[in-house]
Design a protein around this motif. Structure first.
Motif, PDB file in Angstrom:
ATOM      1  N   PRO A  34       0.812  -1.211   0.000  1.00 22.61           N
ATOM      2  CA  PRO A  34       0.000   0.000   0.000  1.00 22.61           C
ATOM      3  C   PRO A  34       0.851   1.268   0.000  1.00 22.61           C
ATOM      4  O   PRO A  34       1.924   1.303   0.607  1.00 22.61           O
ATOM      5  N   GLY A  35       0.378   2.289  -0.737  1.00 24.41           N
ATOM      6  CA  GLY A  35       1.026   3.594  -0.677  1.00 24.41           C
ATOM      7  C   GLY A  35       1.842   3.971  -1.896  1.00 24.41           C
ATOM      8  O   GLY A  35       2.296   5.098  -2.004  1.00 24.41           O
ATOM      9  N   VAL A  36       2.058   3.030  -2.820  1.00 28.93           N
ATOM     10  CA  VAL A  36       2.725   3.360  -4.081  1.00 28.93           C
ATOM     11  C   VAL A  36       1.634   3.430  -5.146  1.00 28.93           C
ATOM     12  O   VAL A  36       0.982   2.428  -5.442  1.00 28.93           O
ATOM     13  N   VAL A  37       1.410   4.621  -5.703  1.00 32.69           N
ATOM     14  CA  VAL A  37       0.278   4.826  -6.608  1.00 32.69           C
ATOM     15  C   VAL A  37       0.685   4.599  -8.065  1.00 32.69           C
ATOM     16  O   VAL A  37       0.035   3.895  -8.811  1.00 32.69           O
ATOM     17  N   ALA A  38       1.756   5.248  -8.504  1.00 35.81           N
ATOM     18  CA  ALA A  38       2.307   5.065  -9.849  1.00 35.81           C
ATOM     19  C   ALA A  38       1.303   5.390 -10.956  1.00 35.81           C
ATOM     20  O   ALA A  38       1.058   4.606 -11.860  1.00 35.81           O
ATOM     21  N   GLU A  39       0.751   6.584 -10.899  1.00 32.21           N
ATOM     22  CA  GLU A  39      -0.265   7.007 -11.871  1.00 32.21           C
ATOM     23  C   GLU A  39       0.213   6.956 -13.317  1.00 32.21           C
ATOM     24  O   GLU A  39      -0.562   6.667 -14.216  1.00 32.21           O
ATOM     25  N   CYS A  40       1.473   7.281 -13.559  1.00 32.23           N
ATOM     26  CA  CYS A  40       1.957   7.331 -14.948  1.00 32.23           C
ATOM     27  C   CYS A  40       2.567   6.000 -15.387  1.00 32.23           C
ATOM     28  O   CYS A  40       3.102   5.898 -16.489  1.00 32.23           O
ATOM     29  N   ASN A  41       2.488   5.010 -14.515  1.00 33.73           N
ATOM     30  CA  ASN A  41       2.948   3.653 -14.846  1.00 33.73           C
ATOM     31  C   ASN A  41       4.428   3.588 -15.212  1.00 33.73           C
ATOM     32  O   ASN A  41       4.840   2.810 -16.066  1.00 33.73           O
ATOM     33  N   GLY A  42       5.217   4.420 -14.601  1.00 28.98           N
ATOM     34  CA  GLY A  42       6.663   4.300 -14.760  1.00 28.98           C
ATOM     35  C   GLY A  42       7.302   5.240 -15.757  1.00 28.98           C
ATOM     36  O   GLY A  42       8.465   5.066 -16.116  1.00 28.98           O
ATOM     37  N   SER A  43       6.582   6.255 -16.196  1.00 32.69           N
ATOM     38  CA  SER A  43       7.121   7.195 -17.189  1.00 32.69           C
ATOM     39  C   SER A  43       7.854   8.377 -16.573  1.00 32.69           C
ATOM     40  O   SER A  43       8.216   9.313 -17.296  1.00 32.69           O
ATOM     41  N   ALA A  44       8.018   8.369 -15.270  1.00 31.78           N
ATOM     42  CA  ALA A  44       8.670   9.478 -14.561  1.00 31.78           C
ATOM     43  C   ALA A  44       7.943  10.793 -14.814  1.00 31.78           C
ATOM     44  O   ALA A  44       8.557  11.832 -15.030  1.00 31.78           O
ATOM     45  N   ALA A  45       6.608  10.726 -14.805  1.00 35.27           N
ATOM     46  CA  ALA A  45       5.815  11.916 -15.117  1.00 35.27           C
ATOM     47  C   ALA A  45       4.785  12.258 -14.045  1.00 35.27           C
ATOM     48  O   ALA A  45       4.016  13.199 -14.220  1.00 35.27           O
ATOM     49  N   CYS A  46       4.740  11.502 -12.944  1.00 36.66           N
ATOM     50  CA  CYS A  46       3.687  11.770 -11.954  1.00 36.66           C
ATOM     51  C   CYS A  46       4.221  11.956 -10.535  1.00 36.66           C
ATOM     52  O   CYS A  46       3.573  12.591  -9.716  1.00 36.66           O
ATOM     53  N   ALA A  47       5.346  11.359 -10.235  1.00 32.87           N
ATOM     54  CA  ALA A  47       5.958  11.404  -8.893  1.00 32.87           C
ATOM     55  C   ALA A  47       5.092  10.761  -7.811  1.00 32.87           C
ATOM     56  O   ALA A  47       5.290  11.021  -6.633  1.00 32.87           O
ATOM     57  N   THR A  48       4.124   9.919  -8.213  1.00 38.22           N
ATOM     58  CA  THR A  48       3.308   9.232  -7.204  1.00 38.22           C
ATOM     59  C   THR A  48       3.868   7.855  -6.853  1.00 38.22           C
ATOM     60  O   THR A  48       3.184   7.040  -6.237  1.00 38.22           O
ATOM     61  N   CYS A  49       5.105   7.626  -7.240  1.00 42.19           N
ATOM     62  CA  CYS A  49       5.819   6.410  -6.826  1.00 42.19           C
ATOM     63  C   CYS A  49       6.992   6.791  -5.933  1.00 42.19           C
ATOM     64  O   CYS A  49       7.905   6.001  -5.716  1.00 42.19           O
ATOM     65  N   HIS A  50       6.934   8.012  -5.415  1.00 44.22           N
ATOM     66  CA  HIS A  50       8.001   8.537  -4.549  1.00 44.22           C
ATOM     67  C   HIS A  50       8.199   7.630  -3.334  1.00 44.22           C
ATOM     68  O   HIS A  50       7.234   7.229  -2.688  1.00 44.22           O
ATOM     69  N   CYS A  51       9.456   7.311  -3.033  1.00 44.17           N
ATOM     70  CA  CYS A  51       9.788   6.529  -1.842  1.00 44.17           C
ATOM     71  C   CYS A  51      11.090   7.050  -1.257  1.00 44.17           C
ATOM     72  O   CYS A  51      11.880   7.716  -1.937  1.00 44.17           O
ATOM     73  N   TYR A  52      11.303   6.708   0.001  1.00 43.28           N
ATOM     74  CA  TYR A  52      12.551   7.036   0.687  1.00 43.28           C
ATOM     75  C   TYR A  52      13.414   5.778   0.717  1.00 43.28           C
ATOM     76  O   TYR A  52      13.048   4.780   1.347  1.00 43.28           O
ATOM     77  N   PHE A  53      14.538   5.840   0.014  1.00 49.75           N
ATOM     78  CA  PHE A  53      15.398   4.663  -0.113  1.00 49.75           C
ATOM     79  C   PHE A  53      16.478   4.651   0.958  1.00 49.75           C
ATOM     80  O   PHE A  53      16.971   5.701   1.378  1.00 49.75           O
ATOM     81  N   ASP A  54      16.840   3.446   1.351  1.00 47.36           N
ATOM     82  CA  ASP A  54      17.845   3.203   2.383  1.00 47.36           C
ATOM     83  C   ASP A  54      19.163   3.907   2.004  1.00 47.36           C
ATOM     84  O   ASP A  54      19.784   3.559   0.995  1.00 47.36           O
ATOM     85  N   PRO A  55      19.615   4.888   2.794  1.00 47.09           N
ATOM     86  CA  PRO A  55      20.847   5.609   2.443  1.00 47.09           C
ATOM     87  C   PRO A  55      22.068   4.690   2.306  1.00 47.09           C
ATOM     88  O   PRO A  55      23.008   5.013   1.586  1.00 47.09           O
ATOM     89  N   ALA A  56      22.052   3.542   2.982  1.00 50.65           N
ATOM     90  CA  ALA A  56      23.195   2.620   2.902  1.00 50.65           C
ATOM     91  C   ALA A  56      23.356   2.047   1.490  1.00 50.65           C
ATOM     92  O   ALA A  56      24.415   1.508   1.158  1.00 50.65           O
ATOM     93  N   PHE A  57      22.323   2.183   0.664  1.00 47.88           N
ATOM     94  CA  PHE A  57      22.357   1.587  -0.675  1.00 47.88           C
ATOM     95  C   PHE A  57      22.493   2.635  -1.775  1.00 47.88           C
ATOM     96  O   PHE A  57      22.257   2.341  -2.941  1.00 47.88           O
ATOM     97  N   VAL A  58      22.852   3.841  -1.399  1.00 45.31           N
ATOM     98  CA  VAL A  58      22.863   4.925  -2.378  1.00 45.31           C
ATOM     99  C   VAL A  58      23.782   4.617  -3.572  1.00 45.31           C
ATOM    100  O   VAL A  58      23.428   4.900  -4.727  1.00 45.31           O
TER     101      VAL A  58
END
Ligand code: FES
Length: 106
Positions: A34-58
């Motif tokens: 729950p919580g990942v919307v992905a309105e543009c289905n991966g086109s980098a055009a909606c920002a509704t798939c925004h997440c906070y990634f583990d800094p250790a994996f940058v």
């Protein structure tokens, strides 16, 4: 396959195995996280798939692109240094054990 743990804004953890080569957004949708919307289905055009990634994996995640960075200026939840668009992050062995925190709103 690498294991990635999604953590919802409420703190609920979902550890999933992720197919290499898929995007982290696709994995979240497939596993009904729950919580990942992905309105543009991966086109980098909606920002509704925004997440906070583990800094250790940058380094394993790789550098952010200019367009992705621009899109992250328009997220509904605050942008942080560890913010990325999950549709732009590809699953790889090097991401095994990574956590991905989902913001409160998209
Ligand atoms: S799914 Fe729209 S920006 Fe990632």
């Amino acid at each position: 396959m690498p294991t990635i743990t999604f953590i919802t804004a409420e703190g609920k953890e979902h550890a999933v195995t992720a197919e290499i080569g898929r995007s982290v957004m696709e994995i979240a949708l497939e596993k009904s996280i729950p919580g990942v919307v992905a309105e543009c289905n991966g086109s980098a055009a909606c920002a509704t798939c925004h997440c906070y990634f583990d800094p250790a994996f940058v380094e394993a995640i790789g550098p952010i692109g200019e367009h992705e960075s621009d899109m992250l200026d328009f997220t509904a939840s605050p942008r942080r240094p560890e913010s990325r668009l999950s549709c732009q992050i590809r699953v790889a062995d090097a991401l095994h054990g990574m956590t991905v925190r989902i913001p409160a709103v998209q």
